[in-house]
Write an enzyme that holds these catalytic residues in place. Structure first.
Site, PDB file in Angstrom:
ATOM      1  N   HIS A  21      12.263 -93.414  71.067  1.00 56.08           N
ATOM      2  CA  HIS A  21      12.657 -92.689  69.902  1.00 56.08           C
ATOM      3  C   HIS A  21      13.684 -93.889  69.086  1.00 56.08           C
ATOM      4  O   HIS A  21      14.445 -94.551  69.609  1.00 56.08           O
ATOM      5  CB  HIS A  21      14.021 -91.681  70.111  1.00 56.08           C
ATOM      6  N   LYS A 166      13.440 -84.972  59.737  1.00 52.61           N
ATOM      7  CA  LYS A 166      14.094 -86.251  59.449  1.00 52.61           C
ATOM      8  C   LYS A 166      13.403 -87.534  59.962  1.00 52.61           C
ATOM      9  O   LYS A 166      12.774 -87.498  61.165  1.00 52.61           O
ATOM     10  CB  LYS A 166      15.503 -85.810  60.151  1.00 52.61           C
ATOM     11  N   LYS A 168      13.510 -91.544  60.715  1.00 51.74           N
ATOM     12  CA  LYS A 168      14.669 -92.631  60.849  1.00 51.74           C
ATOM     13  C   LYS A 168      14.027 -93.900  60.293  1.00 51.74           C
ATOM     14  O   LYS A 168      12.932 -94.433  60.662  1.00 51.74           O
ATOM     15  CB  LYS A 168      14.469 -92.819  62.449  1.00 51.74           C
ATOM     16  N   ASP A 197      17.285 -90.756  57.688  1.00 53.59           N
ATOM     17  CA  ASP A 197      18.491 -91.316  58.165  1.00 53.59           C
ATOM     18  C   ASP A 197      18.375 -92.803  58.317  1.00 53.59           C
ATOM     19  O   ASP A 197      17.594 -93.252  59.161  1.00 53.59           O
ATOM     20  CB  ASP A 197      18.905 -90.471  59.444  1.00 53.59           C
ATOM     21  N   GLU A 223      20.968 -89.651  54.727  1.00 47.17           N
ATOM     22  CA  GLU A 223      22.032 -89.566  55.544  1.00 47.17           C
ATOM     23  C   GLU A 223      22.355 -91.023  55.876  1.00 47.17           C
ATOM     24  O   GLU A 223      21.624 -92.000  56.242  1.00 47.17           O
ATOM     25  CB  GLU A 223      21.311 -89.079  56.875  1.00 47.17           C
ATOM     26  N   ASP A 248      27.690 -89.319  58.031  1.00 46.42           N
ATOM     27  CA  ASP A 248      27.374 -89.104  59.524  1.00 46.42           C
ATOM     28  C   ASP A 248      28.268 -90.288  60.165  1.00 46.42           C
ATOM     29  O   ASP A 248      29.596 -89.335  60.517  1.00 46.42           O
ATOM     30  CB  ASP A 248      26.058 -89.423  60.038  1.00 46.42           C
ATOM     31  N   LYS A 272      29.198 -83.172  63.865  1.00 40.21           N
ATOM     32  CA  LYS A 272      28.614 -83.349  65.280  1.00 40.21           C
ATOM     33  C   LYS A 272      30.031 -82.930  66.276  1.00 40.21           C
ATOM     34  O   LYS A 272      31.002 -83.625  65.917  1.00 40.21           O
ATOM     35  CB  LYS A 272      28.471 -84.728  65.559  1.00 40.21           C
ATOM     36  N   GLU A 326      20.012 -80.004  63.398  1.00 37.94           N
ATOM     37  CA  GLU A 326      18.963 -80.714  64.161  1.00 37.94           C
ATOM     38  C   GLU A 326      19.379 -80.592  65.616  1.00 37.94           C
ATOM     39  O   GLU A 326      19.105 -81.545  66.280  1.00 37.94           O
ATOM     40  CB  GLU A 326      18.949 -82.189  63.569  1.00 37.94           C
TER      41      GLU A 326
HETATM   42  C1  MUC Z   1      21.906 -89.659  64.074  1.00 39.61           C
HETATM   43  O1  MUC Z   1      22.328 -90.802  63.551  1.00 39.61           O
HETATM   44  O2  MUC Z   1      21.912 -88.714  63.356  1.00 39.61           O
HETATM   45  C2  MUC Z   1      20.347 -87.375  65.272  1.00 39.61           C
HETATM   46  C3  MUC Z   1      19.120 -87.230  65.243  1.00 39.61           C
HETATM   47  C4  MUC Z   1      18.230 -88.124  65.527  1.00 39.61           C
HETATM   48  O3  MUC Z   1      17.195 -88.480  65.888  1.00 39.61           O
HETATM   49  O4  MUC Z   1      19.290 -88.942  65.861  1.00 39.61           O
HETATM   50  C5  MUC Z   1      20.410 -88.598  65.915  1.00 39.61           C
HETATM   51  C6  MUC Z   1      21.624 -89.607  65.650  1.00 39.61           C
HETATM   52 MG    MG Z   2      22.743 -89.791  61.573  1.00 41.79          MG
END
Ligand code: MUC
Ligand code: MG
Length: 372
Positions: A21, A166, A168, A197, A223, A248, A272, A326
């Site tokens: 991941h 989402k 990254k 994000d 994000e 976040d 969170k 999520e």
């Molecule tokens: C984050 O930064 O949001 C949440 C989903 C994901 O893939 O990473 C986390 C952390």
């Molecule tokens: Mg995040």
């Protein structure tokens, strides 16, 4: 007789992920979760969990520090205390222990789980009762490879598990990120929600350059694009109104929530429970967002089933989570530690209705994954 806390124990479990991941802060191949078990004098056990992302890559707590701090500081403080008053215990903990939000969240979740089990009600009942029986669940595409991400997204759509994605970003050059996002968005089509994000990976100037092309591609939400402390920058990006901005990492508790709301630093709050410092503080943050007309999103620290469920019980009590959640953490792991797996179907997670979290640990699996 009033039940008291008789034992607090912690274990670190290491469970491999289904694939690497990849985020701008870390690449995870394994999730390390701290399982907290609180036993009470009337024979109840409450369970809580804390996870981090990549040890200390994401924040100031690691699984090892969480375990040590709970064993050394939290346990002596709460053993012998009344077990049926999580708010009073919270006051006691906050007086003696600064910061340590993830550890506080795990301990508090275990206390709420025990209280709800004792009363024979789902954990959500302690926050007013569920408004929703299921919550929508986004999936994060973070394999690091555009084509693999598209295949993965299509599988999620075909199996009706997720229809919100989402991505990254923030670890590649800007133009490569844009190419990656545009390819996925065009492969999935107009009806599928794509958010990104950045995990603070951009400077404000870079974020400014990215927002318009992101809007043109059809990205719905951005994000934490910039450093969590650059609140003025977040306010400037939000004020542009090009793509909604979600906070976040900037949201590490009630005071942050108030500052972000007062200074119009975000359109959306990612709530969170770990980052907020537990269920009670997360509920407070939700109230701040609601009062400020800031939309809500249920965020994750890639938690396993226990903390995912604690959060899901809280989120189920919230009237509107405009951007969904999520809460997919357990699905990123190769194995689970529950007797009955969680029910992820029709793009949602069904919130269990049994007492407490509503699930039972598979003790063989817990033993198998416990770090020695
Ligand atoms: C984050 O930064 O949001 C949440 C989903 C994901 O893939 O990473 C986390 C952390
Ligand atoms: Mg995040």
């Amino acid at each position: 007789m009033q039940p008291t806390i008789v034992d607090v124990s912690t274990h670190i479990l290491d469970i491999p992920t289904i694939r690497p991941h990849k985020m701008s802060v870390a690449t995870m191949q394994c999730q390390s979760m701290v399982l907290v078990r609180i036993k009470t004098s009337d024979g109840i056990e409450g369970i809580g969990e804390a996870t981090t992302i990549g040890g200390l890559n994401y924040g100031g707590e690691s699984p090892e520090s969480i375990k040590t701090n709970i064993d050394t500081y939290f346990a002596p403080l709460i053993v012998g205390q009344a077990a049926d008053r999580p708010a009073a215990l919270r006051v006691r903990i906050d007086k003696a222990i600064k910061a340590n939000h993830f550890a506080k969240s795990a301990v508090e979740s275990a206390l709420y789980d025990a209280c709800a089990r004792r009363l024979g009600v789902p954990l959500s009942a302690l926050f007013g009762g569920a408004v929703h029986e299921e919550i929508s669940v986004a999936w994060t595409l973070a394999s690091g490879d555009t084509e693999k991400d598209i295949v993965e997204a299509r599988q999620m759509l075909d199996t009706r598990r997720h229809n919100i994605f989402k991505l990254k970003v923030g670890m590649r050059a800007l133009k490569d990120d844009l190419r990656h996002i545009a390819s996925i968005k065009s492969a999935l089509g107009d009806d599928i929600s794509v958010r990104i994000d950045v995990n603070q990976g951009w400077s404000e100037t870079q974020a400014l350059r990215m927002l318009r092309p992101l809007a043109d591609i059809g990205v719905e939400l951005v994000e934490q694009p910039i450093h969590e402390k650059n609140l003025a920058g977040m306010a400037r990006l939000t004020g542009l109104g090009i793509v909604p901005i979600m906070a976040d990492e900037a949201l590490k508790g009630r005071e942050d929530g108030f500052a972000l709301a007062a200074n119009q630093c975000a359109d959306v709050f990612a709530i969170k429970i770990e980052q907020a410092g537990g269920l009670q503080r997360a509920r407070d943050l939700i109230g701040i967002a609601q009062a400020a007309d800031i939309a809500l999103y249920g965020g994750t620290m890639l938690e396993g089933s226990i903390s995912t469920l604690a959060a899901a019980h809280l989120f189920a009590t919230v009237d509107k989570l405009e951007w969904g959640t999520e809460m997919f953490g357990p699905l990123l792991l190769k194995d689970d530690i529950l007797v009955e797996p969680l029910d992820y179907s029709e793009f949602t997670l069904k919130v269990p209705k049994g007492p407490g979290l509503g699930v039972t640990l598979d003790e063989d699996k817990v033993r198998h994954y416990t770090r020695r």
